[in-house]
Motif scaffolding. Structure first.
Motif, PDB file in Angstrom:
ATOM      1  N   VAL A  37      26.151   5.245  38.273  1.00  0.00           N
ATOM      2  CA  VAL A  37      25.965   5.443  39.061  1.00  0.00           C
ATOM      3  C   VAL A  37      27.373   6.620  38.598  1.00  0.00           C
ATOM      4  O   VAL A  37      27.194   8.113  39.611  1.00  0.00           O
ATOM      5  CB  VAL A  37      26.369   4.672  40.387  1.00  0.00           C
ATOM      6  CG1 VAL A  37      27.218   4.982  41.575  1.00  0.00           C
ATOM      7  CG2 VAL A  37      25.787   3.781  40.845  1.00  0.00           C
ATOM      8  N   LYS A  91      26.390   4.671  50.237  1.00  0.00           N
ATOM      9  CA  LYS A  91      25.648   4.852  49.329  1.00  0.00           C
ATOM     10  C   LYS A  91      24.247   4.196  49.666  1.00  0.00           C
ATOM     11  O   LYS A  91      24.188   3.390  50.637  1.00  0.00           O
ATOM     12  CB  LYS A  91      26.178   3.927  48.199  1.00  0.00           C
ATOM     13  CG  LYS A  91      27.052   3.843  47.019  1.00  0.00           C
ATOM     14  CD  LYS A  91      26.657   3.657  45.802  1.00  0.00           C
ATOM     15  CE  LYS A  91      28.761   2.924  45.171  1.00  0.00           C
ATOM     16  NZ  LYS A  91      28.660   2.409  44.258  1.00  0.00           N
ATOM     17  N   PRO A  92      23.120   5.070  49.624  1.00  0.00           N
ATOM     18  CA  PRO A  92      22.650   6.100  48.498  1.00  0.00           C
ATOM     19  C   PRO A  92      23.304   7.370  49.538  1.00  0.00           C
ATOM     20  O   PRO A  92      22.721   7.470  50.387  1.00  0.00           O
ATOM     21  CB  PRO A  92      21.753   6.230  48.211  1.00  0.00           C
ATOM     22  CG  PRO A  92      20.735   5.987  48.688  1.00  0.00           C
ATOM     23  CD  PRO A  92      22.259   4.739  49.253  1.00  0.00           C
ATOM     24  N   GLN A  93      23.907   7.872  48.788  1.00  0.00           N
ATOM     25  CA  GLN A  93      24.136   9.416  49.520  1.00  0.00           C
ATOM     26  C   GLN A  93      23.486  10.610  48.386  1.00  0.00           C
ATOM     27  O   GLN A  93      23.666  10.840  46.815  1.00  0.00           O
ATOM     28  CB  GLN A  93      25.693   9.868  49.809  1.00  0.00           C
ATOM     29  CG  GLN A  93      25.956   9.233  51.467  1.00  0.00           C
ATOM     30  CD  GLN A  93      24.848   9.522  52.522  1.00  0.00           C
ATOM     31  OE1 GLN A  93      24.714  11.042  52.505  1.00  0.00           O
ATOM     32  NE2 GLN A  93      24.704   8.846  52.548  1.00  0.00           N
ATOM     33  N   PRO A  94      22.793  11.988  49.342  1.00  0.00           N
ATOM     34  CA  PRO A  94      22.708  13.013  48.404  1.00  0.00           C
ATOM     35  C   PRO A  94      23.799  13.626  47.123  1.00  0.00           C
ATOM     36  O   PRO A  94      25.465  13.548  47.749  1.00  0.00           O
ATOM     37  CB  PRO A  94      22.139  14.076  48.913  1.00  0.00           C
ATOM     38  CG  PRO A  94      20.973  13.277  50.744  1.00  0.00           C
ATOM     39  CD  PRO A  94      22.271  11.984  50.728  1.00  0.00           C
ATOM     40  N   LEU A  95      23.833  13.962  46.232  1.00  0.00           N
ATOM     41  CA  LEU A  95      24.853  14.781  45.746  1.00  0.00           C
ATOM     42  C   LEU A  95      25.570  15.884  46.384  1.00  0.00           C
ATOM     43  O   LEU A  95      26.669  15.985  46.395  1.00  0.00           O
ATOM     44  CB  LEU A  95      24.288  14.785  43.685  1.00  0.00           C
ATOM     45  CG  LEU A  95      24.723  13.252  43.112  1.00  0.00           C
ATOM     46  CD1 LEU A  95      24.190  13.296  41.445  1.00  0.00           C
ATOM     47  CD2 LEU A  95      25.909  12.685  43.256  1.00  0.00           C
ATOM     48  N   PRO A  96      24.238  16.404  46.931  1.00  0.00           N
ATOM     49  CA  PRO A  96      24.988  18.006  47.410  1.00  0.00           C
ATOM     50  C   PRO A  96      25.805  17.468  48.851  1.00  0.00           C
ATOM     51  O   PRO A  96      27.225  18.318  49.045  1.00  0.00           O
ATOM     52  CB  PRO A  96      23.952  18.563  47.518  1.00  0.00           C
ATOM     53  CG  PRO A  96      23.163  18.521  46.645  1.00  0.00           C
ATOM     54  CD  PRO A  96      23.244  16.640  46.919  1.00  0.00           C
ATOM     55  N   ALA A 135      28.496   0.130  48.799  1.00  0.00           N
ATOM     56  CA  ALA A 135      26.962   0.007  49.158  1.00  0.00           C
ATOM     57  C   ALA A 135      26.607  -1.416  49.645  1.00  0.00           C
ATOM     58  O   ALA A 135      25.656  -1.595  50.312  1.00  0.00           O
ATOM     59  CB  ALA A 135      26.562  -0.771  47.916  1.00  0.00           C
ATOM     60  N   PRO A 173      26.276  10.335  36.922  1.00  0.00           N
ATOM     61  CA  PRO A 173      24.938  11.758  37.391  1.00  0.00           C
ATOM     62  C   PRO A 173      26.412  12.212  38.266  1.00  0.00           C
ATOM     63  O   PRO A 173      26.019  13.390  37.936  1.00  0.00           O
ATOM     64  CB  PRO A 173      23.495  11.024  38.198  1.00  0.00           C
ATOM     65  CG  PRO A 173      24.331   9.573  38.605  1.00  0.00           C
ATOM     66  CD  PRO A 173      25.028   9.103  37.371  1.00  0.00           C
ATOM     67  N   THR A 210      20.847   3.617  44.262  1.00  0.00           N
ATOM     68  CA  THR A 210      22.105   5.791  44.092  1.00  0.00           C
ATOM     69  C   THR A 210      21.815   5.815  42.501  1.00  0.00           C
ATOM     70  O   THR A 210      21.990   7.200  42.742  1.00  0.00           O
ATOM     71  CB  THR A 210      24.048   5.080  44.094  1.00  0.00           C
ATOM     72  OG1 THR A 210      24.290   4.030  45.406  1.00  0.00           O
ATOM     73  CG2 THR A 210      24.860   5.873  44.020  1.00  0.00           C
ATOM     74  N   ARG A 214      18.679   8.388  42.796  1.00  0.00           N
ATOM     75  CA  ARG A 214      18.794   9.019  43.637  1.00  0.00           C
ATOM     76  C   ARG A 214      19.987  10.223  43.118  1.00  0.00           C
ATOM     77  O   ARG A 214      19.288  11.266  43.173  1.00  0.00           O
ATOM     78  CB  ARG A 214      19.677   8.495  44.559  1.00  0.00           C
ATOM     79  CG  ARG A 214      19.161   9.319  46.412  1.00  0.00           C
ATOM     80  CD  ARG A 214      19.710   9.433  47.444  1.00  0.00           C
ATOM     81  NE  ARG A 214      19.131  10.444  48.135  1.00  0.00           N
ATOM     82  CZ  ARG A 214      18.990  11.453  48.121  1.00  0.00           C
ATOM     83  NH1 ARG A 214      19.224  11.887  46.738  1.00  0.00           N
ATOM     84  NH2 ARG A 214      18.212  12.428  48.807  1.00  0.00           N
ATOM     85  N   ASP A 239      18.631  13.966  41.722  1.00  0.00           N
ATOM     86  CA  ASP A 239      19.017  15.158  42.387  1.00  0.00           C
ATOM     87  C   ASP A 239      19.936  15.919  41.280  1.00  0.00           C
ATOM     88  O   ASP A 239      19.743  17.641  41.604  1.00  0.00           O
ATOM     89  CB  ASP A 239      20.944  14.665  42.962  1.00  0.00           C
ATOM     90  CG  ASP A 239      20.933  14.361  44.742  1.00  0.00           C
ATOM     91  OD1 ASP A 239      19.784  14.986  45.528  1.00  0.00           O
ATOM     92  OD2 ASP A 239      21.071  13.236  44.738  1.00  0.00           O
ATOM     93  N   LEU A 240      20.021  15.689  39.895  1.00  0.00           N
ATOM     94  CA  LEU A 240      20.725  15.897  38.255  1.00  0.00           C
ATOM     95  C   LEU A 240      19.140  17.045  38.253  1.00  0.00           C
ATOM     96  O   LEU A 240      19.559  18.022  38.017  1.00  0.00           O
ATOM     97  CB  LEU A 240      21.190  15.301  37.948  1.00  0.00           C
ATOM     98  CG  LEU A 240      22.605  15.070  37.405  1.00  0.00           C
ATOM     99  CD1 LEU A 240      22.804  14.482  36.551  1.00  0.00           C
ATOM    100  CD2 LEU A 240      23.403  15.911  37.888  1.00  0.00           C
TER     101      LEU A 240
END
Lengths: 126, 356
Positions: free
Chosen positions: A14, A106-111, A85, A17, B152, B155, B159-160
């Motif tokens: 986790v 969690k989870p959420q888009p990184l942006p 989570a 990324p 997570t 995902r 995204d990356l």
């Protein structure tokens, strides 16, 4: 020196990324896998923001929250985000928010996480 | 001989009345000629002191799919099937039924033998809800937590990947597909969390208008056609005593189901319906109805629609209607799906009303 963020997450898959994404977005990122290591880093570095998972390696599943409570005392200017989570649809969100500026599930888009980080840091600046 | 026969008939009647199955005979004019006790318990309306014997079968045995009573059906000696019966006091009951033809006998042309099928939806949801505070709920909570961390990670990596790949490249498409799959898993996990962790309702007074507004707003991002849903004005300010979040979620699950049924969005409607036949002295009930003109549910499947994981749509978790059922059930209300005349489905939540 860039804006520094501390990511506290015991699951490397986790954290990885998240770290890469935040570095690409222009932040300096430190990683800690447990509360003890996070406290060491906090003692020597000033962070604009600490992002911690609620449940780290430990006995009572709330180490992340305890860490953020400590950040409030030792570094009041540092913004905080608690990641969870948890399955509970209606967790005691208000209690979490006494210690953290924001609760992210969690989870959420990184942006999306990035947008929230930018907003919190911008709000903290005088 | 007459005395012996009369004694035998009395005995036969007593035996038939002790059968757990309903036995009903129909004469050649389509009237109910005989019912045993089990059949009467299901069909007669004791409150109104009405009796079904001697009455046309169609008035008393309203079921979907209907009974095979056409004259051509007489050629088949026996048929077995399942059906849903609507009783005179407006309950729906699942029945396993056999229809036996006895052509040539004017007094008994057809013989119906039936048994009530237990409501498996209620049993299954009750089993899950009953364990909400127990071991299953905490096991489910831990399972969900452990599943969400690797999700997570997946995902985040997707995204990356999306960020690193050139627009319109194969890698960018792979990333998009990966994100789509991860979102689907998360939707499933979220629904499962809701179902396994249903909490006792936190009741407050809330109007049907407000519930409909919240429900429609909450599905706007999942279905852009939500704005076209017709909210019928009548009775909208009637007040329920219910959990705002749970009831609006139940309603949004019914609305999503209606929108995904193939119905034109403008044919999906919400209305507050007053209970028409409230017996005196009982709390008045209010219905919230969601109607659509979609493909509808096959009569044979209609009783399965609230079962967890029952779904005909690949992208749904199959838990949405179970969640709605669980929330309504936890409020002491009922939720039913029926087929509409002219096509489509009517979902009706029924709950005690509180004074406005």
């Amino acid at each position: 020196m860039g804006t520094r963020i501390l990511v506290v997450e015991d699951d490397d898959s986790v954290a990885f990324p998240l770290q890469v994404f935040l570095e690409r977005s222009g932040y300096d990122v430190d990683l800690a896998a447990d509360k003890a290591r996070a406290e060491e880093l906090l003692a020597g570095t000033r962070y604009a923001l600490v992002l911690a998972d609620l449940r780290l390696r430990g006995a009572h599943n709330r180490e992340g929250l305890e860490l953020l409570a400590r950040v409030r005392i030792v570094s009041p200017g540092t913004r905080t985000i608690l990641l969870t989570a948890a399955a509970d649809e209606r967790p005691d969100g208000e209690a979490f928010l006494r210690e953290a500026d924001l609760l992210i599930r969690k989870p959420q888009p990184l942006p999306v996480i990035l947008t929230e980080i930018r907003r919190l840091i911008a709000e903290a600046q005088p | 001989v007459t005395a012996a026969r009369s004694e035998r008939d009395r005995l036969a009647g007593r035996v038939l009345d002790r059968l757990p199955a309903g036995v009903l005979a129909i004469d050649d004019a389509g009237r109910i000629a005989y019912t045993n006790r089990s059949a009467r318990e299901l069909l007669d309306n004791d409150a109104a002191a009405t009796r079904c014997e001697g009455q046309p079968i169609g008035d008393w045995f309203r079921c979907d799919p209907p009974l095979p009573l056409a004259s051509r059906d007489l050629e088949q000696p026996e048929r077995r099937f399942t059906t849903t019966l609507r009783t005179v006091d407006d309950r729906t009951v699942g029945l396993g039924l056999s229809v036996t033809s006895l052509p040539g006998d004017a007094a008994i042309e057809r013989l119906l033998i039936f048994r009530e099928i237990p409501d498996t939806n209620a049993q299954m949801v009750e089993a899950i809800l009953g364990s909400s505070s127990g071991a299953l709920a905490s096991l489910a909570g831990e399972f969900i937590h452990r599943l969400r961390n690797p999700l997570t990670a997946i995902r985040g990596l997707a995204d990356l990947l999306a960020l690193e790949s050139a627009p319109d490249s194969p890698t960018s498409e792979y990333a998009a597909r990966l994100l789509g799959a991860a979102d689907r898993i998360e939707r499933f996990i979220r629904d499962f969390a809701r179902l396994s962790g249903i909490e006792p309702p936190r009741r407050e007074h809330i109007s049907v208008r407000e519930l409909a507004r919240i429900a429609i707003a909450s599905i706007r991002d999942r279905d852009q056609r939500a704005g076209q849903i017709v909210v019928q004005e009548e009775n909208l300010d009637r007040t329920l005593h219910c959990d705002r979040e749970q009831f609006s979620q139940a309603l949004s699950e019914l609305l999503l189901n209606a929108l995904e049924s193939g119905s034109p969005a403008a044919e999906v409607s919400v209305r507050a319906a007053l209970g028409s036949a409230t017996p005196p002295g009982r709390t008045s009930r209010i219905g919230i109805e969601v109607a659509d003109r979609g493909t509808g549910v096959a009569a044979a499947d209609i009783r399965r629609t609230f079962e967890p994981f029952y779904s005909t749509k690949a992208e749904r978790s199959g838990l949405g209607l179970s969640i709605a059922y669980g929330y309504v059930h936890h409020h002491g209300g009922s939720l039913e799906l029926t087929r509409r005349e002219g096509g489509g489905t009517l979902a009706r939540i029924d709950l005690a009303e509180v004074a406005s």
